[in-house]
Design a protein around this motif. Structure first.
Motif, mmCIF file in Angstrom:
data_model
loop_
_atom_site.group_PDB
_atom_site.id
_atom_site.type_symbol
_atom_site.label_atom_id
_atom_site.label_comp_id
_atom_site.label_asym_id
_atom_site.label_seq_id
_atom_site.Cartn_x
_atom_site.Cartn_y
_atom_site.Cartn_z
ATOM 1 N N GLU A 168 -5.887 -1.367 6.240
ATOM 2 C CA GLU A 168 -5.649 -0.221 7.127
ATOM 3 C C GLU A 168 -6.242 1.060 6.534
ATOM 4 N N CYS A 169 -6.104 1.212 5.220
ATOM 5 C CA CYS A 169 -6.466 2.486 4.579
ATOM 6 C C CYS A 169 -7.780 2.408 3.792
ATOM 7 N N CYS A 209 0.210 3.683 3.166
ATOM 8 C CA CYS A 209 0.706 3.451 4.527
ATOM 9 C C CYS A 209 1.945 2.566 4.583
ATOM 10 N N CYS A 243 0.862 -1.186 0.000
ATOM 11 C CA CYS A 243 0.000 0.000 0.000
ATOM 12 C C CYS A 243 0.892 1.227 0.000
ATOM 13 N N CYS A 252 -6.240 -2.072 0.891
ATOM 14 C CA CYS A 252 -5.462 -2.149 2.126
ATOM 15 C C CYS A 252 -6.432 -2.136 3.315
HETATM 16 ZN ZN LIG Z 1 -2.589 1.183 3.636
#
Ligand SMILES: [Zn+2]
Lengths: 129, 384
Positions: A36-37, A23, A20, A34
């Motif tokens: 997380e994102c 991040c 990604c 991703c």
């Molecule tokens: Zn990410």
């Protein structure tokens, strides 16, 4: 029986995952988003390298029908030096494998569909000493 | 939101029920629950059925309609909904049933779970479909193998042993002696566990729950309706479901079950109590190590000290935090889609004082049902 696997054959034969760019997280198998994102993620393919260490492992005795010729076999979670983790067989004498052992990826057969059927290949690991 | 009560509970025997079909099993549990609630049947407004894999175990899909039909509820045309979440299917069915009553949409509903595994199919390969087939199972992992990897890591980092895991199996077998519905009502020894063959090192056959036939049923009602049927309802004060990465390799910390942590903490908060208030637990023990990791992730033991809970006897029926007085999945039998409801039935019996010789004195009980290696977790809190 397992034709869907062939869609991702490139990633199964070579340790290519996704990174990604938002991040910096690296994922294997590759992901489109991703975790997380999510919508902000920008995923690009990345080579994960061949070497890593054993995070944990087991010796499988009660094996699936498709793998009975390999019984018993070692399977573990390997953390590549790039940070991605892979669940894969470790083709070694179980007595020699330890948590923390250094390993490297090799290309090996995983199974086949009957005598005339498709043969499956993928990544396994050997000790890297 | 309405407060939700349990007004009826029932279960089939668990085990290899060769003389009973899928429909026989679920009906036997359902009839027991209706009798327990003193309902005729037509009061039921909806049914939620946990079932993991009827398509592969008995080659039958559309089991929601099948069960509604054979339980005599198709004639009143109620909605029947099948829920699938691996071996957390029962827990998720309970959550859906809970929401239906708490929301006010329905007053009386059935939460059921059923699995028939001994008719067709290879049960362990079907169980492996609750892990990531493409990136775990393809590469040689099995469900047992992944839990074995967790066990190996715990032993390496924290000094737990194969004996500690064996003690969990011994405890659950001892508890099941007093459970008439359990599959294995006999005690076993640490030595017999340690001497049983490896499934995936360090886990052995007697560290593993059997894959069983069975069904369990709860009847839920809103509090005001429940008061018409019973003076002593058991309340279902929270049911929370959480998810985690499907593949173990993607969890940064292999011993942390974040779905379990999230679900249990939210459930306690919603129920307005703390873990210290909980006097009885039914925790998912698909393998002995699963139960040990749940001690830690639920909060009964600190991280890395799950094995001390079994060594010190805290989790015994006479201990401070009794876990699996029913015998757990290990000795009751793991009828996959039924397990989450079976756990809830045990908590209800315990809180009503109907648990016989395995009775624990508790006001509040918690059940935790997980799917696969913990990609789904359902925590429920009951109060008498
Ligand atoms: Zn990410």
């Amino acid at each position: 029986m397992l034709p869907r696997f062939w869609r991702k054959i490139k990633y199964r034969y070579n340790l290519v995952g996704t990174k990604c760019e938002n991040c910096g997280s690296i994922y294997y198998p590759p992901r489109n988003i991703c975790p997380e994102c999510r919508r902000k993620s920008r995923m690009v393919e990345v080579e994960l390298g061949e070497k890593g260490r054993v995070v944990t492992y087991t010796v499988i005795h009660d094996v699936p029908e498709s793998s009975k010729l390999m019984k018993p076999y070692v399977v573990g979670i390997v953390e590549l030096d790039s940070g991605a983790r892979v669940t894969a067989q470790i083709v070694e004498d179980p007595e020699r494998v330890r948590i923390g052992s250094r390993v490297r990826a090799v290309f090996r057969k995983y199974g086949e569909e009957g005598e005339d059927g498709i043969i499956y290949y993928g990544t396994k690991f050997v000790l890297d000493e | 939101m309405k407060r939700v009560a349990v007004i009826g509970a029932g279960m089939s025997r668990f085990g290899e029920l060769w003389n009973m079909s899928f429909r026989d099993i679920v009906i036997s549990a359902g009839l027991e629950a209706l009798e327990d609630a003193n309902l005729e049947g037509r009061e039921i407004e909806a049914m939620y059925v946990g079932n993991m894999s009827a398509g592969r175990f008995i080659a039958q899909e559309h089991v929601s309609a099948l069960i509604a039909d054979y339980s005599g509820l198709a004639s009143i045309n109620i909605p029947a909904i099948r829920v699938e979440a691996g071996d957390a299917s029962g827990g998720v069915a309970l959550k859906e049933a809970y929401i239906a009553v708490a929301s006010g949409i329905h007053d009386i509903v059935i939460a059921a779970g059923v699995e028939k595994v001994t008719d067709v199919g290879s049960s362990s390969e079907i169980m492996d479909s609750s892990i990531d087939k493409e990136w775990e199972a393809f590469n040689g992992a099995t469900l047992a193998g992944l839990f074995a990897m967790m066990a190996r890591l715990h032993m390496h980092e924290y000094g737990s042993s194969e004996e500690d895991l064996a003690r969990i199996s011994v405890k659950n077998h001892r508890n099941a002696v007093n459970n008439p519905k359990a599959q294995f009502r006999r005690e076993i020894t640490v030595e017999s566990v340690l001497n049983s063959p490896y499934v995936a090192e360090p886990l052995k056959v007697l560290d593993s729950a059997p894959i069983s036939d069975g069904a369990a049923v709860l009847i839920l009602a809103s509090e005001d309706v429940a008061r018409k049927y019973t003076d002593t309802p058991v309340f279902l004060d929270a049911v929370v479901q959480s998810s985690d990465y499907l593949a173990l390799q993607n969890r940064r910390d292999i011993l942390e079950m974040r779905a379990v942590k999230t679900a249990t903490r939210k459930a306690l908060k919603l129920a307005g109590c703390s873990l210290d208030d909980v006097g009885v637990f039914e925790l998912h023990d698909s393998f002995t190590v699963t139960e040990m990791l749940l001690y830690e992730n639920v909060g009964i033991a600190e991280r890395g000290r799950g094995h001390e809970a079994i060594r010190d006897g805290v989790v015994e029926i006479g201990g401070g935090k009794p876990v699996n007085p029913s015998g757990g999945l290990k000795a009751c039998g793991h009828a996959v889609g039924a397990t989450g409801i079976r756990q809830a039935v045990e908590i209800v019996y315990q809180l009503r004082g109907d648990a016989g010789k395995r009775q624990v004195d508790a006001e509040i009980g918690m059940a935790v049902n997980i799917g696969g290696t913990g990609a789904t977790a359902v925590a429920s809190v009951f109060r008498r």
